[in-house]
Design an enzyme around this catalytic site. Structure first.
Site, mmCIF file in Angstrom:
data_model
loop_
_atom_site.group_PDB
_atom_site.id
_atom_site.type_symbol
_atom_site.label_atom_id
_atom_site.label_comp_id
_atom_site.label_asym_id
_atom_site.label_seq_id
_atom_site.Cartn_x
_atom_site.Cartn_y
_atom_site.Cartn_z
ATOM 1 N N ASP A 1 0.811 -1.223 0.000
ATOM 2 C CA ASP A 1 0.000 0.000 0.000
ATOM 3 C C ASP A 1 0.844 1.273 0.000
ATOM 4 O O ASP A 1 0.461 2.290 0.576
ATOM 5 C CB ASP A 1 -0.958 0.036 1.221
ATOM 6 C CG ASP A 1 -1.781 -1.223 1.328
ATOM 7 O OD1 ASP A 1 -2.255 -1.691 0.287
ATOM 8 O OD2 ASP A 1 -1.919 -1.749 2.445
ATOM 9 N N LYS B 1 1.978 2.070 -5.157
ATOM 10 C CA LYS B 1 2.661 1.544 -6.357
ATOM 11 C C LYS B 1 1.855 1.789 -7.625
ATOM 12 O O LYS B 1 2.413 2.055 -8.676
ATOM 13 C CB LYS B 1 2.902 0.027 -6.222
ATOM 14 C CG LYS B 1 3.925 -0.332 -5.165
ATOM 15 C CD LYS B 1 4.150 -1.821 -5.104
ATOM 16 C CE LYS B 1 3.014 -2.588 -4.470
ATOM 17 N NZ LYS B 1 2.773 -2.317 -3.054
ATOM 18 N N GLY C 1 -4.124 -4.629 -4.340
ATOM 19 C CA GLY C 1 -5.096 -3.641 -4.784
ATOM 20 C C GLY C 1 -4.360 -2.423 -5.278
ATOM 21 O O GLY C 1 -3.646 -1.783 -4.515
ATOM 22 N N GLN D 1 2.180 -6.109 -2.982
ATOM 23 C CA GLN D 1 2.527 -6.099 -1.551
ATOM 24 C C GLN D 1 3.861 -5.349 -1.323
ATOM 25 O O GLN D 1 4.168 -4.461 -2.088
ATOM 26 C CB GLN D 1 2.580 -7.513 -0.970
ATOM 27 C CG GLN D 1 1.221 -8.217 -0.895
ATOM 28 C CD GLN D 1 0.851 -8.960 -2.158
ATOM 29 O OE1 GLN D 1 1.671 -9.652 -2.734
ATOM 30 N NE2 GLN D 1 -0.381 -8.847 -2.575
HETATM 31 P P1 IMP Z 1 -2.555 -12.840 2.181
HETATM 32 O O1 IMP Z 1 -1.623 -12.325 1.147
HETATM 33 O O2 IMP Z 1 -3.996 -12.643 1.843
HETATM 34 O O3 IMP Z 1 -2.247 -14.256 2.574
HETATM 35 O O4 IMP Z 1 -2.333 -11.979 3.530
HETATM 36 C C1 IMP Z 1 -1.135 -12.043 4.275
HETATM 37 C C2 IMP Z 1 -0.749 -10.676 4.819
HETATM 38 O O5 IMP Z 1 -0.390 -9.827 3.748
HETATM 39 C C3 IMP Z 1 -1.866 -9.949 5.564
HETATM 40 O O6 IMP Z 1 -1.294 -9.178 6.594
HETATM 41 C C4 IMP Z 1 -2.450 -9.026 4.514
HETATM 42 O O7 IMP Z 1 -3.096 -7.906 5.073
HETATM 43 C C5 IMP Z 1 -1.185 -8.635 3.774
HETATM 44 N N1 IMP Z 1 -1.433 -8.229 2.385
HETATM 45 C C6 IMP Z 1 -1.700 -9.025 1.336
HETATM 46 N N2 IMP Z 1 -1.835 -8.303 0.207
HETATM 47 C C7 IMP Z 1 -1.626 -7.023 0.554
HETATM 48 C C8 IMP Z 1 -1.589 -5.800 -0.193
HETATM 49 O O8 IMP Z 1 -1.766 -5.747 -1.410
HETATM 50 N N3 IMP Z 1 -1.334 -4.676 0.530
HETATM 51 C C9 IMP Z 1 -1.080 -4.702 1.866
HETATM 52 N N4 IMP Z 1 -1.092 -5.817 2.594
HETATM 53 C C10 IMP Z 1 -1.362 -6.977 1.946
#
Ligand code: IMP
Length: 430
Positions: free
Chosen positions: A13, A16, A40, A224
């Protein structure tokens, strides 16, 4: 001229989407290489907002080639829905401008359910995932039982692959007293959508090789951030892929020499969604103010992001592990109205000062930030397009960050609008 990989240097976040969109005007090809629809990316172009999850940001420009690499995990239904939403916004998405690696792994309904079951039963130990099935899908990939996009080409093959994967999942589901999955129904649903997705599938490694020969400019778009990297992040509170730039090569099928410049997108403060350690987190009015001014809500899950001061120790570390060559500083304008701005320059751990983030979660939770305090500039930086337009105190803050994280700042973003950017160095020509 060099290719560029854009990655997040914090917990995701960082903004990007805007920077990738801004760079994509110069690129010929934009490649996603890891993650899935947990990401996102918000783009604002001519006052129209596009919300992307799985598709590369280049998709909003039909003359560009957008690629989803083998390192991405794809929920086929989520992908089709995203394509439809964009098409309804008059964006062209066709097999000419979107190419998906035939070897990409699929996220299927049992992955999402498993993600949810685990989170719901983990109590205080939950990760705070996006509940999209990302982790379970990557587990099946390394467990060598996943269904890949090309498996949809042959019904016989799909049948065999489903037997293997369902044997595993149904055994776990039985143990958890959950309804088991029926192969025929899942197969039918997959066969139904197969042609809609297979039309985009190609051997991506081959195409990238051709693009390299043709000297096309390639932009690798990370999702991420490095602190969520499965190896280098705040494990276990991480995502399940490598978010560092090295994975741009593995996740798309080219050598590491293809990635020239690594640009680390870095927010002028820090945010995190989900659980896990966060040394500079502010659970006070300043934290609320950062969240409000920065509109810090998750694009995918709409969760309120945790906010805190800039952590130079963390960013210096992520710059090293990810090979970041320059940073794009974002959301500087969010700090416009603070009397004081703090930056973490070291930690205290058990009475000792340390200049790195320890690996053990217990230590990560214990570290206390040592701050350097900057006077706020209390003037508007929003919309600035030249470094000279920034107040001197804002420039001091920027130069201090540059020194503290030991990396040059390549650009500064001063609003969500694409052109509200101060360019100090062109990543494609560095
Ligand atoms: P997962 O990727 O859904 O397995 O989530 C694992 C961790 O990564 C959690 O803390 C999510 O909130 C974080 N996370 C996953 N995708 C994003 C992103 O695009 N932005 C910020 N945090 C993310």
């Amino acid at each position: 001229m060099t290719n560029v990989a854009v990655i997040g240097s914090q917990w995701g976040d960082e903004g990007k989407g805007k920077i990738v969109d801004w760079l994509s005007t110069q690129a010929d090809v934009i490649v996603r290489f890891q993650g899935g629809h947990n990401a996102g990316h918000t783009l604002v172009i001519n006052n129209v907002t596009y919300k992307l999850k799985l598709l590369p940001s280049g998709i909003v420009r039909s003359e560009k080639i957008s690629i989803i690499g083998n390192g991405v995990v794809i929920d086929p239904w989520a992908l089709l829905e995203e394509i439809k939403t964009l098409q309804n916004q008059d964006i062209i998405v066709s097999a000419k401008n979107l190419i998906i690696a035939e070897t990409a792994n699929l996220i299927l309904p049992y992955h999402k359910e498993m993600d949810e079951i685990r989170e719901d039963t983990a109590g205080k130990r939950k990760i705070g995932t996006t509940r999209r099935g990302i982790g379970p899908a990557y587990e099946d990939k390394v467990g060598r039982r996943a269904i890949r996009l090309m498996d949809l080409r042959s019904e016989t093959n799909l049948d065999q692959r489903l037997d293997i994967v369902l044997q595993h999942h149904n055994a776990i589901r039985k143990g958890l007293s959950k309804k088991t999955y029926r192969k025929d129904e899942l197969k039918k649903n997959l066969i139904k959508i197969a042609p809609e997705i297979l039309k985009y599938s190609q051997p991506v490694w081959k195409l990238i090789d051709q693009f390299k020969e043709q000297k096309k400019k390639i932009l690798f778009e990370g999702a991420q951030g490095v602190l969520l990297d499965v190896d280098h992040g705040t494990y276990p509170f991480v995502t399940s892929s490598n978010t560092v730039a090295a994975n741009a090569a593995t996740g798309s099928g080219c050598g590491p020499d293809t990635i020239g410049f690594v640009l680390g997108i870095t927010k002028a403060y820090t945010t995190r969604v989900g659980e896990g350690p966060f040394p500079t987190e502010l659970i006070d009015q300043d934290g609320e103010k950062l969240g409000k001014r920065g509109n810090e809500f998750g694009t995918v899950t709409n969760r309120k992001r945790r906010c805190g001061w800039f952590d130079a120790v963390l960013v210096k570390q992520t710059i090293k592990v990810a090979g970041i060559k320059g940073i794009a500083l974002t959301k500087l304008d969010v700090l416009d109205d603070f009397d004081e701005i703090k930056v973490c320059i070291k930690y205290q751990l058990d009475g000792e000062e340390i200049d790195y983030f320890p690996a053990a979660v217990e230590d990560q939770k214990k570290v206390k930030p040592i701050y350097k305090i900057f006077q706020g500039w209390k003037l508007k930086t929003r919309g600035a397009r030249n470094i000279e337009d920034l107040p001197s105190k804002a420039r001091e803050y920027i130069h201090a960050i540059e020194d503290l994280v030991a990396s040059k700042i390549s650009s500064i973003s001063t609003s969500p609008e694409r052109d509200d950017t101060i360019l100090l160095e062109d990543p494609f020509n560095s």
